[in-house]
Design a protein around this motif. Structure first.
Motif, PDB file in Angstrom:
ATOM      1  N   UNK A  33      34.615  47.848  58.660  1.00  0.00           N
ATOM      2  CA  UNK A  33      33.697  47.405  57.610  1.00  0.00           C
ATOM      3  C   UNK A  33      34.265  47.702  56.227  1.00  0.00           C
ATOM      4  N   UNK A  34      34.833  48.905  56.065  1.00  0.00           N
ATOM      5  CA  UNK A  34      35.443  49.282  54.789  1.00  0.00           C
ATOM      6  C   UNK A  34      36.623  48.362  54.474  1.00  0.00           C
ATOM      7  N   UNK A  35      37.442  48.074  55.476  1.00  0.00           N
ATOM      8  CA  UNK A  35      38.595  47.198  55.281  1.00  0.00           C
ATOM      9  C   UNK A  35      38.165  45.827  54.786  1.00  0.00           C
ATOM     10  N   UNK A  36      37.124  45.287  55.409  1.00  0.00           N
ATOM     11  CA  UNK A  36      36.654  43.960  55.021  1.00  0.00           C
ATOM     12  C   UNK A  36      36.030  43.969  53.624  1.00  0.00           C
ATOM     13  N   UNK A  37      35.284  45.026  53.297  1.00  0.00           N
ATOM     14  CA  UNK A  37      34.645  45.113  51.974  1.00  0.00           C
ATOM     15  C   UNK A  37      35.703  45.190  50.874  1.00  0.00           C
ATOM     16  N   UNK A  38      36.673  46.086  51.058  1.00  0.00           N
ATOM     17  CA  UNK A  38      37.754  46.224  50.080  1.00  0.00           C
ATOM     18  C   UNK A  38      38.572  44.941  50.009  1.00  0.00           C
ATOM     19  N   UNK A  39      38.826  44.354  51.165  1.00  0.00           N
ATOM     20  CA  UNK A  39      39.605  43.122  51.224  1.00  0.00           C
ATOM     21  C   UNK A  39      38.943  41.966  50.499  1.00  0.00           C
ATOM     22  N   UNK A  40      37.625  41.868  50.593  1.00  0.00           N
ATOM     23  CA  UNK A  40      36.891  40.801  49.909  1.00  0.00           C
ATOM     24  C   UNK A  40      37.066  40.904  48.398  1.00  0.00           C
ATOM     25  N   UNK A  41      36.886  42.106  47.865  1.00  0.00           N
ATOM     26  CA  UNK A  41      37.036  42.314  46.425  1.00  0.00           C
ATOM     27  C   UNK A  41      38.473  42.037  45.986  1.00  0.00           C
ATOM     28  N   UNK A  42      39.413  42.510  46.784  1.00  0.00           N
ATOM     29  CA  UNK A  42      40.821  42.330  46.460  1.00  0.00           C
ATOM     30  C   UNK A  42      41.206  40.853  46.439  1.00  0.00           C
ATOM     31  N   UNK A  43      40.780  40.105  47.464  1.00  0.00           N
ATOM     32  CA  UNK A  43      41.128  38.694  47.545  1.00  0.00           C
ATOM     33  C   UNK A  43      40.478  37.891  46.420  1.00  0.00           C
ATOM     34  N   UNK A  44      39.245  38.251  46.055  1.00  0.00           N
ATOM     35  CA  UNK A  44      38.573  37.567  44.949  1.00  0.00           C
ATOM     36  C   UNK A  44      39.371  37.755  43.654  1.00  0.00           C
ATOM     37  N   UNK A  45      39.843  38.980  43.424  1.00  0.00           N
ATOM     38  CA  UNK A  45      40.644  39.254  42.226  1.00  0.00           C
ATOM     39  C   UNK A  45      41.984  38.524  42.273  1.00  0.00           C
ATOM     40  N   UNK A  46      42.645  38.550  43.428  1.00  0.00           N
ATOM     41  CA  UNK A  46      43.944  37.891  43.553  1.00  0.00           C
ATOM     42  C   UNK A  46      43.818  36.397  43.310  1.00  0.00           C
ATOM     43  N   UNK A  47      42.758  35.778  43.840  1.00  0.00           N
ATOM     44  CA  UNK A  47      42.547  34.352  43.627  1.00  0.00           C
ATOM     45  C   UNK A  47      42.394  34.030  42.154  1.00  0.00           C
ATOM     46  N   UNK A  48      41.620  34.855  41.449  1.00  0.00           N
ATOM     47  CA  UNK A  48      41.415  34.670  40.005  1.00  0.00           C
ATOM     48  C   UNK A  48      42.731  34.839  39.249  1.00  0.00           C
ATOM     49  N   UNK A  49      43.520  35.829  39.636  1.00  0.00           N
ATOM     50  CA  UNK A  49      44.796  36.093  38.974  1.00  0.00           C
ATOM     51  C   UNK A  49      45.770  34.941  39.179  1.00  0.00           C
ATOM     52  N   UNK A  50      45.832  34.420  40.413  1.00  0.00           N
ATOM     53  CA  UNK A  50      46.737  33.306  40.715  1.00  0.00           C
ATOM     54  C   UNK A  50      46.283  32.040  39.997  1.00  0.00           C
ATOM     55  N   UNK A  51      44.974  31.798  39.951  1.00  0.00           N
ATOM     56  CA  UNK A  51      44.436  30.602  39.307  1.00  0.00           C
ATOM     57  C   UNK A  51      44.803  30.574  37.823  1.00  0.00           C
ATOM     58  N   UNK A  52      44.769  31.740  37.177  1.00  0.00           N
ATOM     59  CA  UNK A  52      45.021  31.830  35.738  1.00  0.00           C
ATOM     60  C   UNK A  52      46.515  31.837  35.400  1.00  0.00           C
ATOM     61  N   UNK A  53      47.360  32.109  36.374  1.00  0.00           N
ATOM     62  CA  UNK A  53      48.791  32.228  36.094  1.00  0.00           C
ATOM     63  C   UNK A  53      49.388  30.875  35.723  1.00  0.00           C
ATOM     64  N   UNK A  54      50.311  30.893  34.796  1.00  0.00           N
ATOM     65  CA  UNK A  54      50.985  29.683  34.334  1.00  0.00           C
ATOM     66  C   UNK A  54      52.415  29.672  34.852  1.00  0.00           C
ATOM     67  N   UNK A  55      52.939  28.486  35.187  1.00  0.00           N
ATOM     68  CA  UNK A  55      54.339  28.414  35.627  1.00  0.00           C
ATOM     69  C   UNK A  55      55.267  28.751  34.481  1.00  0.00           C
ATOM     70  N   UNK A  56      56.447  29.305  34.775  1.00  0.00           N
ATOM     71  CA  UNK A  56      57.387  29.666  33.717  1.00  0.00           C
ATOM     72  C   UNK A  56      57.944  28.447  32.988  1.00  0.00           C
ATOM     73  N   UNK A  57      58.231  28.601  31.727  1.00  0.00           N
ATOM     74  CA  UNK A  57      58.857  27.513  30.974  1.00  0.00           C
ATOM     75  C   UNK A  57      60.298  27.347  31.421  1.00  0.00           C
ATOM     76  N   UNK A  58      60.793  26.109  31.512  1.00  0.00           N
ATOM     77  CA  UNK A  58      62.182  25.894  31.939  1.00  0.00           C
ATOM     78  C   UNK A  58      63.168  26.681  31.083  1.00  0.00           C
TER      79      UNK A  58
END
Length: 204
Positions: free
Chosen positions: A73-98
């Motif tokens: 239960x603890x693993x899933x609870x922590x994992x949910x919060x972690x994945x939500x944050x990671x998704x937000x971080x990836x969504x906001x990330x911009x590709x590098x300029x050439x």
């Protein structure tokens, strides 16, 4: 021993192939870094974490974890919060300029992120210790060692290959548009996994 090694090799491929947070991060680092060698911290950290999880599973730790409902239960609870944050971080990330030689995540951040996506992802942990750990119970001695070694080898080969594939895509996508689209799709995949974690919490 060879039969056990083949079993471990095939089983590990089946577990590692599906698109997940760990795979997305390593691939994105291969694509974002100006040189392939700069993605090595992500590759090596992810592979070491998988190696550790596989060894713990084969040594029998899986039986302890799977028997403790509160720990799951603890693993899933922590994992949910972690994945939500990671998704937000990836969504906001911009590709590098050439041509930007400083593009991509630095060494320390690569290691921290790789540790996070590897060790704070309960779905991956439970898959590893549940499937690989349980399957390893069929073997003893050298056969069990061969089983574990083959599974570990798959992780190292896979993560290195992901970084190479990401690097190839990064070189082809000079505009950065494809990488931006991949970031958005990756974030959606991560959020879907977070929803799955919530489902496992509410309806175990």
């Amino acid at each position: 021993m060879w039969e056990a090694a083949l079993h471990g090799f095939i089983l590990a491929w089946g577990l590692i192939l599906p698109l997940g947070v760990q795979n997305v991060f390593v691939f994105n680092q291969g694509a974002a870094q100006p040189k392939l060698a700069r993605a090595l911290p992500a590759v090596v950290t992810a592979a070491i974490c998988d190696t550790l999880l596989i060894l713990l599973a084969v040594l029998g730790v899986s039986l302890i974890v799977l028997s403790l409902a509160w720990l799951k239960t603890i693993l899933y609870a922590v994992g949910t919060l972690f994945l939500a944050y990671m998704g937000w971080s990836i969504w906001r990330s911009e590709p590098p300029a050439p041509g930007n030689a400083s593009a991509g995540v630095g060494v320390r951040k690569q290691i921290m992120f790789a540790l996070s996506v590897s060790l704070l992802n309960p779905h991956a942990i439970l898959d590893t210790i549940g499937v690989i750990g349980t399957s390893s119970l069929s073997y003893e001695g050298y056969a069990k060692a061969g089983f574990a070694a083959a599974a570990i080898a798959v992780s190292w080969i896979w993560f290195a290959g992901l970084a190479v594939a990401g690097r190839g895509m990064g070189r082809l996508d000079s505009s950065g548009r494809l990488l931006l689209l991949m970031n958005k799709l990756s974030a959606v995949v991560v959020w879907v996994m977070a929803v799955y974690m919530v489902k496992m919490l509410v309806f175990p």
